[in-house]
Each structure stands twice: as C-alpha cells, then as structure tokens.
Write an enzyme that holds these catalytic residues in place. Structure first.
Site, mmCIF file in Angstrom:
data_model
loop_
_atom_site.group_PDB
_atom_site.id
_atom_site.type_symbol
_atom_site.label_atom_id
_atom_site.label_comp_id
_atom_site.label_asym_id
_atom_site.label_seq_id
_atom_site.Cartn_x
_atom_site.Cartn_y
_atom_site.Cartn_z
ATOM 1 N N LYS A 1 0.965 -1.250 0.102
ATOM 2 C CA LYS A 1 -0.068 0.012 0.115
ATOM 3 C C LYS A 1 0.794 1.273 -0.086
ATOM 4 C CE LYS A 1 -4.059 -2.128 0.209
ATOM 5 N NZ LYS A 1 -5.263 -1.978 -0.811
ATOM 6 N N GLU B 1 -9.888 5.942 2.983
ATOM 7 C CA GLU B 1 -10.782 5.094 3.566
ATOM 8 C C GLU B 1 -9.899 4.040 3.978
ATOM 9 O OE1 GLU B 1 -10.044 5.207 0.351
ATOM 10 O OE2 GLU B 1 -9.504 2.982 0.018
ATOM 11 N N SER C 1 1.533 -9.529 -1.042
ATOM 12 C CA SER C 1 1.137 -7.995 -0.895
ATOM 13 C C SER C 1 1.407 -7.604 0.593
ATOM 14 C CB SER C 1 -0.383 -7.988 -1.293
ATOM 15 O OG SER C 1 -1.126 -8.987 -0.423
#
Ligand SMILES: Cc1ncc(COP(=O)(O)O)c(C=O)c1O
Lengths: 264, 389
Positions: free
Chosen positions: B88, B110, B375
């Site tokens: 991210k 969010e 990830s």
C-alpha cells in the site's frame, strides 16, 4: 425552455417553483404516495422521487438514513415500483411534474433505454442522476431525448465555464444548481456566487434554474427566489417524515413545514 | 499495454461517475499527475523515498521448501518487507507527493484492513500533513492493532456505522467528506478503484512491483515466469504486479478473489460472480442484486471484503487476459499455516488467498515457474489466526 416537457416549463413560467424530495418507500410506498399528495396539495410544485440506494455518495446523513430505512422494509422499492407510484400520483395531479432522482446504477441495471421509455409511459417528466457527470452523460442524454424524458443535470458552484456550457446545453426541463460544495443536508451557508452562476447559465440557454442542497428555512427560500427560478427541499422534509410515526401527524407537520418555508 | 481512454474507460469499464462537485478536483488531479509524471525532480524525489524510506527494491525470494512441496519453482515478490508491511505504501507515497504539488492541506483516506490507513497515516506523518481516516466499525474491531497504529502516527480514525460497516461504507464516507472539502483536501484512495484518473494513478504507482519482479526474474531464471499470481481486493497489488506482464502473452496472469464462506454463500468474488455496474465513481464488476443495489461482501480478510473490483482488472478479465480463481476463508487460513511453517513467512490474510491456489489441482504443470506477490505480512491478522488456526 423545454420542447417536450410542457408541464415543467409551464410551472416555471407562472411562478417561482418549490420542489420537494421524498424517498420512495420511507417509511412505506403507500405513505410515499400520501406524503406526495400532501406536498402537492400544500404548495409544492414539482415532486422529486428519490430512489433508495445502498451507497449514495452525494447524499448527507439524513437522506442516507432515509434510503436505508426504505431498503430495510423488504418492500419493493425498485424503479418499477417508482413508476407505479408516479402513475398513481399523475392520475390525481396530472399537471404536477414528477421527476426521479436516482443513482445511475439503478438505471443501468434496469437497462437505460427501457428505463426512460417505461418512465415516459407512466408520466414521469424527468430524471436527475447525481452521479453522472456531464463527461459520462452522452449516451444517457441521447436515450432520454429519444424517450422525451428531461435529463436534469446538477451543477456545482465550482464548475468551470467550459463545463457549465456543456452541462447547460445537455439539460432539459430545469437545471439543479447545488447551493455549495458537499453533500445534501442542512447547512448554514451557501456559496456566494450563485446568482452570478445563474447569469452564466442563462447566457447559454434560457432554462429554469432551481437551487438545492441544505434548504430548510424561509430565509433560504426567499433568498433563492430573489435570483433563481426555484428552490429544492429534501433533507428538511425527510427529517419531518422521520420524526413523526403517525400518518396524520406527519401530513400535518409536512403541511406546516411547507407553509413556513413559503412564508415570505 | 492497456491505457484508459480520454474519459477513463478500459473497454466498457471505468469512467468518472461522480457528482459535478468532484469533477474539477479530478481534472486538477489528472492535469497535475500528467505534468509531474514527466518531471525529473518529482521522479527523483519519489524514487529516493521508495529506496530509502520504503526499502525498495523488495526482494524476489526463491521459496525452496514451498517449491519442493508443490513441485513448481516458486518466487515470492516480497512487498511484505516494505515499510509498514504491505504494498500500500507505494501508492500513498506517490499520492502524497501529488497532493503536495497541488497545494492540498489535508489528506483523507478509507481503509479496510487498516493497511492502507496505516500507509496513509505514515506518509502524512512523514510530510507533516493532517490525516483523517474512515474505517468501517466492523473493521475497527477486526483490525484493532492497525487502528492504534494510525492513531500513534497522528491520524484521526472515524468509525463508519452505515451499511455493512466495512470497506464499502468507509469508501462512501470518504467520498462524501471529499465532496464537502474538495477545495483543500486530497483523497488518497487505497486501491485501483474509484473515478478516473484514480485507477490509472494507483496502478502507475504500484507498477513498480511488476517492473522489479520482471527484472529480478530475468536475472535469476533468465526467462519470464509461466504464471504471475496476486490476490485481488480492489486490485492494486494485482494490477501493480501484472501490468508489466500484460503484453507477455506466454505469461498467465492469475488473480485470486475471496470466496468467503463459499461462492454460493457469502463471498467477495466480484470478478467471478459480479455484473458490471457503477459504484464509487466507476463502472466495474460488482456484487449486486437485480435492481442494482450493492450487496454486502464477505471475506475473513478485511482487505478483500469489498463488493467491487477496479476497472482495469474488470477489463482484463472480460477479454480473457486475466484468469481468476476464488479461494474460501478456510483455504486461505490453511495456506497461511503452510507458508508460515514452510518458509518462515507469515503472510497477510489477503495474501494467503494468493498462496492458496498453489494447492489447487490442474492450474499449473510440474516445474512451472511462478511469481507470486506477497502483498503484505500477517502481523495485523494475529487475532484472527489465533482464533481460527
Ligand atoms: C496485504 C494486503 N493485500 C491485499 C490487499 C487488497 O487490496 P488490493 O486488491 O488493492 O491489492 C490489501 C488491502 O487492504 C492488503 O492489506
């Protein structure tokens, strides 16, 4: 000025228009009909039927809660149901324009062409698609014109002059000018350049402009009537409906609200 | 390589289905992005931060015990080793630099699993910007540790109580905030989702994953992998991992969605089970009922618990370039246990979905070379693991 929607232009020709928003199915479809009648009988000139949607991005907490109430009743609150309701309202008030305000996804899933055709057949006068920017609207504009349904676009005070021109040119019926940035719901202040924007709109095309988002006081209506063609009241009415449980009391309260708003 | 058209469409998917209020901000974002993308000083600042703050390039690790167990050559792209523990941050770092360029004074985001929230709060701390994060009330419970991390980093976390109280509702709430404060606020969306130009921007900032992986693979194997695998929530790690391989027709792209309790029960498999529709500003594959009301997704992993998926992946699936598998909560948990014990790597629950396809029959041939995007790491999921494993 509208070629095929005489009812909408007739209203604005005569006077400033008060436009009232109610959510389909909050608290029930039957009461949406009753409250619609009450609004019309007490001075609301155009009815906006709000389609409940699970994720309304343009709406404030009041209307979002109203949508959630409508969706949680398990009653059918689809476009089909809205068309039935409009048929019924039009039978009683043939001259009152009724428009549908809905998230575009409901129209897409119904099938755009069929949606506008069925809407027209039941007497619906127009659609407001708050999450359809003008950049996305080409196909919808075409389909709506074909079905002779007015597409009423929203325009925000931040809109640039080149986009404003596009929006005005694509609009039929009237334009929905947002009172300030943000979502629906009551607020204290409106953008200061509204009357200026209306002048820019009228310079492009002679189309009525109604101002909405956050209108809850007689002062607001008086102020807006001084430079616009109409005022749109949503959250304020929804709050009245949410507060009263009893049908007759709600009708009384709605009547009082409108009378108060129109007191000039 | 796929590119969105002028209106942000990948095939029939994408676009900018938003209220007029947001259009000026989206235009501003696109113009600014197109400008800085070419700007050497912007590129330099970003790549320096990626190297020295995030720790890039992330390794491509040969997982020998897993390879032996399954009979494939399995390489792991270690985004879990990034600062803050997931991919991210590649996106949030790029976007905060954009926000600075645009002179925005406040950041909102969010978050589902909290990883994007943490990555946003982190770069806001780095740049000294105020940061407000929207998070579903249910996720706040599931990911309590990440909530605390965001607060420690100086962010405010707002609990969202509408709808399913998860990522979908947090996103709706963040968009509504943006509508109100659009003139001075930048919204850092957390996946390759939302109105144009977001899916393109997020993809471009995540592209570094696949770019590095491709180069590392060529160095290690002297050839491209047969398969590239990534889990899919909104699709940011997947499109980031896949993008450099799209034109390599011999490489299969395999995305893994959350099948939750099963595809006939509650799940989050929007590519497998969804239909095109509009949510959160673009036309994507969505879980929805016949009328078009959005359905509530379910996955044990908060980061995959979303009823939609980004437009570019929706498009790649529609032209059959992307293969999709769906993995249940149970299969993901079991994969997590296997990978932890085999490799000493505890993956995030989201990532565990990608690992779970290794156990499926008939997807790969013996000896196939596989590159799998790890990830994120599983630290945030300890409570869930403890409860279920
Ligand atoms: C570790 C990890 N992987 C994957 C995802 C899914 O998001 P995306 O599909 O955008 O990569 C998340 C989302 O929170 C995550 O935290």
């Amino acid at each position: 000025m509208s070629i095929y929607n005489q009812d909408i232009s007739n209203i604005f020709k005569k006077k400033k228009a008060l436009i009232g928003y109610i959510t389909l199915g909050d608290p029930s479809v039957e009461l949406t009909y009753e409250y619609g009648c009450t609004l019309i009988e007490n001075g609301v000139d155009i009815i906006e039927i709000g389609m409940p949607f699970s994720d309304p991005i343009a709406d404030g907490p009041v209307i979002q809660a109203s949508h959630q109430r409508a969706l949680s009743t398990n009653e059918d609150v689809s476009l089909r149901q809205a068309f039935k309701l409009i048929t019924k309202l039009k039978k009683r008030f043939p001259k009152t324009p009724i428009v549908i305000m809905t998230a575009i996804n409901l129209v897409i899933q119904y099938s755009v062409e069929k949606c506008f055709k069925d809407a027209k057949a039941c007497g619906c006068d127009g659609f407001i698609l708050p999450d359809c920017s003008i950049e996305m609207a080409t196909d919808y504009t075409k389909q709506a014109r074909k079905a002779q349904i007015s597409l009423i676009h929203l325009i925000s005070p931040l809109c640039s002059s080149s986009r404003l021109k596009k929006i005005v040119n694509a609009s039929e019926g009237f334009l929905y000018l947002i009172s300030s940035t943000g979502i629906t719901g009551e607020r204290d202040a409106f953008a200061t350049n509204l009357s200026h924007i209306i002048k820019s709109i009228k310079a492009v095309k002679d189309i009525p402009v109604a101002v909405g988002f956050g209108i809850s006081k007689p002062d607001h209506v008086r102020d807006i009537y001084s430079f616009a063609d109409g005022a749109i009241v949503g959250s304020h009415l929804i709050q009245v409906i949410a507060k009263h449980k009893d049908k007759n009391k709600t009708c009384e309260a709605l009547k009082k609200s409108i009378k108060t708003l129109l007191k000039t | 390589m796929t590119k969105p058209d002028r209106n942000g469409f990948f095939g029939e998917f994408g676009g900018s289905f938003v209220p007029d209020t947001l259009m000026p901000a989206l235009h501003e974002l696109e113009v600014c992005y197109q400008k800085v993308k070419q700007d050497p000083s912007f590129k330099m600042e970003l790549s320096e931060l990626l190297a020295e703050y995030v720790g890039r390039p992330s390794p491509l690790f040969y997982a020998s015990r897993l390879s032996e167990k399954y009979g494939y050559s399995i390489y792991l792209k270690r985004e879990d080793l990034n600062h803050t523990g997931a991919h991210k941050i590649n996106n949030t770092l790029g976007q905060i630099l954009l926000a600075k360029q645009m002179g925005k004074k406040r950041i909102i985001a969010e978050t589902g699993a909290g990883q994007h929230g943490v990555a946003t709060a982190t770069v806001c701390a780095l740049m000294g910007m105020p940061c407000d994060i929207y998070m579903g009330a249910e996720d706040i419970q599931r990911q309590a540790l990440n909530v605390y991390r965001m607060k420690l980093l100086g962010a405010q976390v707002f609990s969202v109580n509408s709808g399913s109280k998860t990522l979908k509702d947090a996103t709706t709430e963040a968009i509504r905030d943006w509508m109100k404060n659009v003139e001075h606020t930048h919204y850092i969306i957390g996946s390759a989702l939302g109105p144009h130009p977001y899916p393109m921007i997020v993809r471009d900032f995540q592209r570094v994953i696949g770019k590095e992986a491709k180069k590392q693979m060529l160095e290690k194997e002297g050839r491209l992998p047969h398969h590239v695998i990534a889990c899919i929530g909104g699709g940011s790690n997947a499109i980031g991992m896949f993008y450099e391989f799209i034109d390599e027709k011999d490489v299969t792209l395999l995305g893994v969605e959350a099948a939750g309790e099963g595809l006939n029960k509650k799940h989050a498999a929007s590519l497998t089970k969804g239909r095109p529709g509009v949510l959160h500003g673009s036309l994507n594959n969505l879980l929805q009922n016949n009328d078009g009301q959005i359905e509530i997704a379910h996955s044990i992993s908060a980061g995959l618990d979303y009823p939609g998926v980004g437009p570019e992946l929706s498009y790649l699936k529609s032209i059959d370039r992307l293969k999709v598998q769906a993995v249940t909560d149970k299969e993901a948990l079991s994969a997590c246990s296997i990978v932890s014990k085999c490799e000493g790597i505890i993956p995030a629950l989201e990532t565990a979905h990608a690992f779970a396809v290794l156990s499926k029959k008939n997807l790969f041939k013996k000896g196939d070379i596989i590159a799998l995007c790890v990830s994120g790491r599983g630290d945030k999921d300890m409570e869930t693991f403890r409860e279920h494993l």
